[in-house]
Design a protein around this motif. Structure first.
Motif, PDB file in Angstrom:
ATOM      1  N   SER A 387      35.679  42.178  33.839  1.00  0.00           N
ATOM      2  CA  SER A 387      36.439  42.659  35.003  1.00  0.00           C
ATOM      3  C   SER A 387      36.834  44.105  34.755  1.00  0.00           C
ATOM      4  N   GLY A 427      32.735  41.449  37.522  1.00  0.00           N
ATOM      5  CA  GLY A 427      33.637  41.622  38.647  1.00  0.00           C
ATOM      6  C   GLY A 427      34.226  43.024  38.599  1.00  0.00           C
ATOM      7  N   ILE A 467      31.235  41.282  43.065  1.00  0.00           N
ATOM      8  CA  ILE A 467      30.930  40.369  41.969  1.00  0.00           C
ATOM      9  C   ILE A 467      29.416  40.225  41.906  1.00  0.00           C
ATOM     10  N   ASN A 516      36.482  36.903  41.925  1.00  0.00           N
ATOM     11  CA  ASN A 516      36.933  38.235  41.510  1.00  0.00           C
ATOM     12  C   ASN A 516      37.880  38.748  42.587  1.00  0.00           C
ATOM     13  N   GLY A 563      39.834  39.572  37.640  1.00  0.00           N
ATOM     14  CA  GLY A 563      40.102  40.682  38.537  1.00  0.00           C
ATOM     15  C   GLY A 563      41.333  41.482  38.168  1.00  0.00           C
ATOM     16  N   ASP A 647      44.636  43.483  34.456  1.00  0.00           N
ATOM     17  CA  ASP A 647      43.268  42.955  34.501  1.00  0.00           C
ATOM     18  C   ASP A 647      43.183  41.705  33.623  1.00  0.00           C
TER      19      ASP A 647
END
Length: 1183
Positions: A387, A427, A467, A516, A563, A647
């Motif tokens: 992510s 993501g 994603i 995500n 995410g 995150d």
């Protein structure tokens, strides 16, 4: 949208009337509606919300005598609304909701009470949420020019044409300039119409009128094919429209539009039905195909009968059969993908006589593939998940450290890092690169690092949230049922600058979901972020459509959520920076908003997250990783963005599945954004097409899933009846129970419902082999009879339920992301003896092996009472959780655990449990209480459980293998290869296991662990309510008591008693279970006495070392005698239940017990207190 559904044919009137009334709450959940009515508190309070079970329908909720009654309002074929009535009662029909409600405002109209007090919705003012790019941009980023939301557009994608001139605005402008004054003058002179405005509207709608006539003419032809009655109406309508004009023209247009809508709707229904039947008939003709599998020769022969009884033969060799795709919608439909020339493939669909026939054919085909293939189907795969908030700038040339998991935190060693993963999931947020370019750059990077050409199986985009899922080329044909979806949660839920994208698919027989998201920014926007999460959970359309009753957290074997979640740290900036400089992250994690919200069960219910051992990933100075930039001058003033772990990567898996997180960290060399990329890798068990080792089953062989009883406690003020729906991939179709046959309540906000054996249906799995059933799960949803809405859902693993005697299960219920109660019962999975077998897995039977972060220490904690209070504040052991928010409660003390009744005491004054920390003052905190707020990982080797054919004598001995020599719990041990035998247990541990009264390991998730306690002989079915009345949690793991857990019913009783102080105190409903009672339903019985026949299979969990090796701090190491034996020797065994319930389960810790502790455990006799304290003092002196 509710306002567009069900318009009556007479003129396109919205069912909500001209404007939505204040008592209409569009998207309110059932639970939230009950809370609003409870706050209103007056009989006759009501509101209307959207139905959760039927699109376009409504639910009328009425409060009467503290109970909420729900009535469904359904639209009929003509769009009229009516309250659902009993069979035979003529419903009253209305054009709009306000008309319907106005009738029931009058007395004696058939409802439980007259509607008296509308509960208005709370109009939330649109705040100036400058929720743009974490406060960096003055306005939201524009959506990308490409309208692509999935795979990149091809070269032939047409470009957007410039918008046409708006003729309506021109005409209206001319009217306002000229004719408006004439109409105004006419009105002053008494005219009742506006002729010039009418002419203007007629002129502006002329083109629309022509288009409607064209469409109606076309529909006239279609209606003659599908609906003769409608055809006549259309012809008549068209004829009338030709003859009408002038003043009636506008009315005529409105009428035509309404009829057009209804006509389209009726034809659509008929066309859908006919096309569906035609498709099946066409495929049905394919039953003239004869499919024969030559297992030895490695061929599939497809024989098709053509004209004049001629036969057309097509032969496919095993290497040309790429994939079997089982339809989820039509259970007996199978798609077979055949390879053609030049990497092209062709899919053929076949319909079998039944789902069982389809399964038998798949077994044969897989058997043939296995026999001739050089490559086995995988039992386990590795997954990389990354992510990264890219900060709206392109990525640097190389992001190799991201995919190689190099940087800070828990990283992979140099040997492991070179092994390519099976799946890569990327993501990104604020990613301005177009889809095609981004995917190609990822593939090129993976090619450079792994020398493999990874295949893109899905790309989903919402504005700049993307994603992408890439898979090893060898697995491409193991992926099926790919689904993609997105949800906007930006301003007013209409902007896509915030929201989520998701991808789901099947990997052979295992379902995966990946989400995500980019949630609302800002330190103070916690509630908005929570709501974002709940909206995504409910609205993201992924997975099997048959599971629409369940949110996405229960639709997949494994769900990963990643995410920029944007949760911040609640601490002064200078303190945060000091802790980061000293690399002391634990104090920061305690004030992390996401951790705090998870502990309150507000978000990510029962998700797991690996331990965080890397610094906050936001907000760095771009171009460097040495400096956090935490202040920015804005037009509105100085904005502070404290360093935070925005995150994140979390996951949720079905119980008794294999998943291990091997790394979780962030890079330290990618500096283009103010966020650092985050990575995590997982080892995940997967299932493939099952092939029996004992040949195809005979028709007489059938496994059964049988329920003896089920009880549920649901958080609701409703008193309706309920039924249960059962879903599973091992069932041909979903099944329903009958309505519950027992129901009771001791608190207005809770309801206990029960089903006896005769109300519960017996389920028949498609296959009867034990190896197959051990991989299966059962989804349950508890639904109401009045509105067919779900009050809670859960998942059960069949593995623990297999056997000839019934096993107890107990787990939580959730709905729309909220914990709504619990459910328990007694069931068994009966497998024919011929189908019993052993389990063969690369990772053995190490089930649910999760390196989950949990609170635990490497030495006894002496100050637990002053430690983190959240350890004992969760779910069922926190009565405050069960008070509806905002509902006045007469006793503030009701939220104190001190008021919980003890199930063993007959004296109401003594019916007290200790405060949450009282029983643990000198004991290490138990791992079981920490599952919902994980931090520090458990360690220990997952090991192979003893198989059914193995010895059952040392069941506990092979349960777990831990760290030799008692290293720190926070460290991570190197696991042996999955098929290696476990390391030998040290002698001390073997002695501990031999003497331990209960040899099962403590489960990480007490409410998800199904511990079996069989009796020596047949066991009578569990009487409804018995498990609750005994004060124990039947069938729950041994460690469940250490978190002071208590049944929901007991809490509800306590809340009830404190809310109505005039009631006499209540005695317990039933005496405590006798010592050694065969049923073993009480937790205390589970804790103290071993099963008489230990089950030759156990669940290996990562446990704290104290529980594994019987060190001096182990609460399972009981020395020379147990608490029960000690009390029996003193003739005071009556106090055993109370002591165990309050956490005094080990003589080693009893030495610190005080008179006050004894009183709280129910020991009120002064003589008995003296005897117990004297005995403990003597034992202490002997040591």
């Amino acid at each position: 949208v509710a306002s567009t559904v069900g318009s009556p044919a007479g003129g396109g009137v919205s069912p909500l009337g001209p404007a939505p009334p204040m008592w209409y709450h569009r998207d309110l959940s059932r639970a939230a509606a009950e809370e609003l009515l409870a706050r209103a508190g007056r009989d006759g309070s009501f509101l209307v919300r959207d139905s959760e079970s039927v699109n376009g329908a409504y639910a009328l909720c009425v409060l009467f005598q503290k109970h909420v009654h729900t009535y469904r309002i359904l639209p009929d074929d003509e769009g009229f609304l009516a309250v659902q009535t009993s069979q035979g009662v003529q419903p009253k029909r209305f054009k709009t909701l306000p008309e319907l409600v106005s009738l029931y405002l009058q007395p004696s109209q058939g409802l439980v009470t007259t509607l008296l007090y509308p509960v208005d919705r709370e109009e939330t003012a649109v705040s100036d949420d400058r929720d743009y790019s974490d406060g960096e941009d003055e306005k939201p980023p524009l959506p990308p020019r490409s309208a692509s939301t999935s795979t990149p557009p091809g070269p032939d994608t047409p470009t957007d044409s410039p918008p046409a001139a708006n003729g309506l605005s021109t005409i209206s402008h001319e009217y306002l300039k000229g004719s408006y004054a004439l109409d105004l003058e006419a009105v002053k002179q008494g005219a009742c119409s506006l002729p010039h405005l009418n002419k203007t509207l007629v002129a502006s709608c002329k083109r629309l009128n022509g288009e409607v006539d064209k469409v109606l003419s076309g529909l006239e032809i279609l209606s003659k094919v599908f609906d003769q009655q409608s055809a006549f109406m259309v012809s008549k309508m068209i004829q009338q429209s030709v003859n009408q004009g002038g003043d009636q023209e506008l009315e005529n247009l409105v009428t035509k539009l309404a009829i057009l809508k209804d006509l389209l709707s009726s034809i659509e229904k008929k066309v859908k039905l006919d096309v569906y039947l035609a498709e099946l008939t066409k495929i049905g003709k394919s039953q003239k195909y004869t499919l024969s599998v030559d297992v030895e020769g490695g061929r599939l022969v497809v024989m098709k009968k053509v004209k004049d009884n001629q036969e057309d033969w097509t032969t496919f060799t095993h290497d040309k059969i790429r994939q079997l795709i089982k339809s989820q919608r039509v259970q007996n439909k199978l798609g077979i993908v055949f390879e053609k020339e030049k990497d092209k493939s062709q899919r053929k669909d076949f319909i079998f006589a039944s789902a069982k026939k389809r399964e038998a054919f798949c077994q044969l085909l897989q058997l043939m593939k296995n026999k001739h293939s050089n490559q086995d189907e995988p039992d386990m795969i590795s997954i990389f998940i990354g992510s990264w908030n890219m900060g709206s700038v392109p990525s640097p040339k190389s992001v190799a450290s991201w995919v190689l998991c190099r940087g800070l935190g828990k990283t992979l060693d140099e040997m492991t890092v070179t092994i390519p993963h099976d799946l890569y999931v990327f993501g990104t947020q604020e990613n301005s690169v177009c889809d095609r370019e981004w995917v190609e750059s990822l593939r090129a990077m993976l090619k450079e690092q792994t020398e493999l050409d990874y295949k893109s199986i899905a790309v989903q985009t919402l504005w700049n949230i993307k994603i992408a899922v890439l898979v090893k080329p060898e697995h491409e044909n193991r992926i099926s049922h790919v689904g993609m979806s997105s949800v906007k949660t930006g301003i007013a839920n209409t902007l896509g600058n915030k929201g989520a994208v998701g991808v789901s698919f099947m990997f052979n027989g295992t379902s995966f979901g990946f989400v995500n998201c980019h949630l609302t920014s800002g330190n103070e926007k916690i509630a908005r972020r929570n709501q974002n999460y709940l909206d995504i959970l409910r609205l993201l359309s992924l997975g099997d459509k048959q599971l629409s009753s369940f949110d996405i957290s229960l639709r997949f074997t494994h769900l990963f959520w990643l995410g920029d979640l944007n949760y911040r740290l609640d601490m002064d900036i200078q303190e945060i920076l000091n802790y980061i400089n000293r690399k002391e992250f634990e104090p920061l994690l305690k004030v992390d908003q996401l951790n705090l919200e998870r502990e309150k069960n507000k978000v990510f219910l029962r998700f797991a997250e690996e331990e965080i051992s890397f610094p906050p990933t936001y907000r760095y100075e771009r171009g460097s990783r040495d400096t956090y930039v935490w202040q920015k001058q804005k037009a509105t003033g100085m904005r502070t963005n404290v360093p935070s772990w925005c995150d994140r990567i979390l996951w949720k898996s079905y119980p008794e599945t294999h998943i291990v997180c091997n790394s979780y960290g962030c890079t330290d060399d990618i500096v283009t954004s103010d966020h650092s990329p985050v990575f995590a890798t997982f080892e995940v068990g997967v299932t493939s097409q099952f092939v029996s080792k004992k040949g195809l089953p005979k028709s007489s062989e059938q496994a059964y899933i049988e329920f003896e009883s089920i009880e549920a406690i649901v958080k609701t003020a409703s008193r309706t009846k309920f039924f249960i729906e059962f879903y599973s991939t091992c069932l041909e179709e979903f099944k329903k129970s009958y309505e519950n046959d027992s129901q009771s309540s001791d608190n207005v906000n809770f309801l206990r419902v029960g089903w006896s054996n005769k109300q519960l249906t017996t389920l028949k799995p498609l296959l009867s082999e034990i190896e197959y059933l051990q991989d299966q799960h059962l989804l349950l949803t508890v639904k109401s009879l009045d509105g067919y809405e779900s009050y809670g859902e859960c998942v059960l693993a069949l593995k623990s339920m297999i056997g000839s005697t019934a096993q107890q299960f107990h787990t939580y219920l959730s709905h729309r992301g909220e914990e709504t109660g619990n459910i328990r019962g007694s069931m068994r999975v009966r497998v024919p003896s011929e189908r019993m077998g052993t389990r063969e897995r690369l990772y053995g039977n190490a089930l649910n092996v999760k390196r989950c972060a949990v609170y635990c220490t490497d030495k006894p904690k002496q100050d637990t009472a002053d430690g983190d209070p959240s350890i004992c504040k969760n779910s069922y052991n926190n009565p405050a959780y069960y008070i509806l928010e905002g509902v006045p409660n007469q006793s503030a003390a009701a939220i104190s655990p001190e008021l919980l009744p003890s199930p063993t005491s007959t004296n109401p004054q003594a019916a007290k449990a200790p405060p949450p920390s009282a029983g643990a003052r000198t004991k290490p905190p138990c791992a079981t209480s920490a599952a919902p707020h994980p931090r520090r990982p458990m360690t220990g080797h997952p090991v192979r459980a003893i198989s059914e054919e193995g010895s059952s004598e040392d069941d506990g001995g092979a349960c777990m293998a831990g760290a030799q020599g008692g290293g720190t719990v926070g460290s991570t041990l190197n696991r042996p290869p999955p098929d290696f035998p476990p390391p030998p247990l040290p002698k001390g541990a073997l002695e501990m296991v031999a003497e331990a009264p209960f040899s099962k390991p403590r489960p990480l998730y007490p409410d998800l662990a199904e511990v079996r306690i069989p009796a020596t002989g047949p066991v009578a079915p569990l009487a409804l309510g018995e498990g609750f009345r005994r004060g124990g949690v039947g069938g729950v793991g041994a460690g469940a008591l250490d978190d002071q857990s208590c049944s929901v019913l007991q809490m509800a009783k306590t809340l009830s008693e404190s809310e109505f102080p005039g009631q006499p105190p209540r005695a317990p409903s039933a005496p405590p279970p006798l010592r050694g009672q065969p049923m073993g339903l009480g937790l205390d019985a589970c804790r103290t006495f071993p099963p008489r026949n230990p089950i030759p299979e156990s669940i290996a969990e990562d446990m704290p070392e104290e529980a594994l090796w019987g060190s001096s701090s182990s609460s399972l190491s009981v020395g020379e005698s147990s608490v029960g034996e000690w009390l029996q020797r003193l003739g005071l065994e009556r106090y055993e239940q109370g002591l165990l319930h309050n956490g005094w389960d080990d003589l080693e810790f009893l030495s610190d017990i005080t008179e006050e502790d004894l009183e709280e455990a129910g020991v009120l006799d002064p003589a008995h207190k003296r005897i117990l304290l004297e005995s403990l003092r003597q034992q202490q002196q002997q040591k």
